[in-house]
Design a protein around this motif. Structure first.
Motif, short mmCIF file in Angstrom:
data_model
loop_
_atom_site.label_atom_id
_atom_site.label_comp_id
_atom_site.label_asym_id
_atom_site.label_seq_id
_atom_site.Cartn_x
_atom_site.Cartn_y
_atom_site.Cartn_z
N LYS A 65 77.25 154.37 -3.17
CA LYS A 65 77.09 155.81 -3.44
C LYS A 65 78.44 156.45 -3.73
N ARG A 68 79.41 155.55 -7.25
CA ARG A 68 78.61 156.31 -8.22
C ARG A 68 79.09 157.76 -8.32
N ASP A 69 79.40 158.37 -7.17
CA ASP A 69 79.91 159.74 -7.18
C ASP A 69 81.24 159.82 -7.94
N ASP A 72 80.41 159.60 -11.64
CA ASP A 72 79.84 160.86 -12.13
C ASP A 72 80.91 161.93 -12.27
N ARG A 75 82.94 161.14 -15.34
CA ARG A 75 82.21 161.50 -16.56
C ARG A 75 82.17 163.01 -16.76
N ALA A 76 81.96 163.75 -15.68
CA ALA A 76 81.92 165.21 -15.77
C ALA A 76 83.28 165.75 -16.17
#
Length: 91
Positions: A65, A68-69, A72, A75-76
């Motif tokens: 997790k 993944r955070d 993300d 990507r943001a």
């Protein structure tokens, strides 16, 4: 361990060749076939086991997790940076 099955198969085949009884020969040939199949399956199991990943290298759910955070957020951040450099639409 698989090599033990090969030795048993060879011994059963030798007994079948030297047997004078048809029942003993058939039983030994069936035993040799079974031992040969067990030998091949043992070799395949060893090969699969040697190529398997180490369980200690697997990620736990908390670490997964977190990764993944991070992805993300990356990507943001990349999306916001590409949108900030773009010119606003003309009307």
């Amino acid at each position: 361990m698989p090599w033990l099955f090969l030795l048993l198969a060879v011994a059963a085949f030798a007994v079948a060749l030297n047997s004078s009884s048809m029942a003993v020969a058939v039983a030994c040939l069936l035993a040799a076939l079974a031992a040969t199949v067990a030998w091949v399956l043992g070799l395949l199991a060893q090969r699969v086991g040697n190529q398997a990943r180490d369980d200690s290298m697997m990620l736990d759910p908390v670490e997964l997790k977190r990764l993944r955070d991070q992805a993300d957020a990356r990507r943001a951040g990349a999306g916001a940076a590409s949108n900030a450099g773009a010119e606003p639409p003309r009307s």
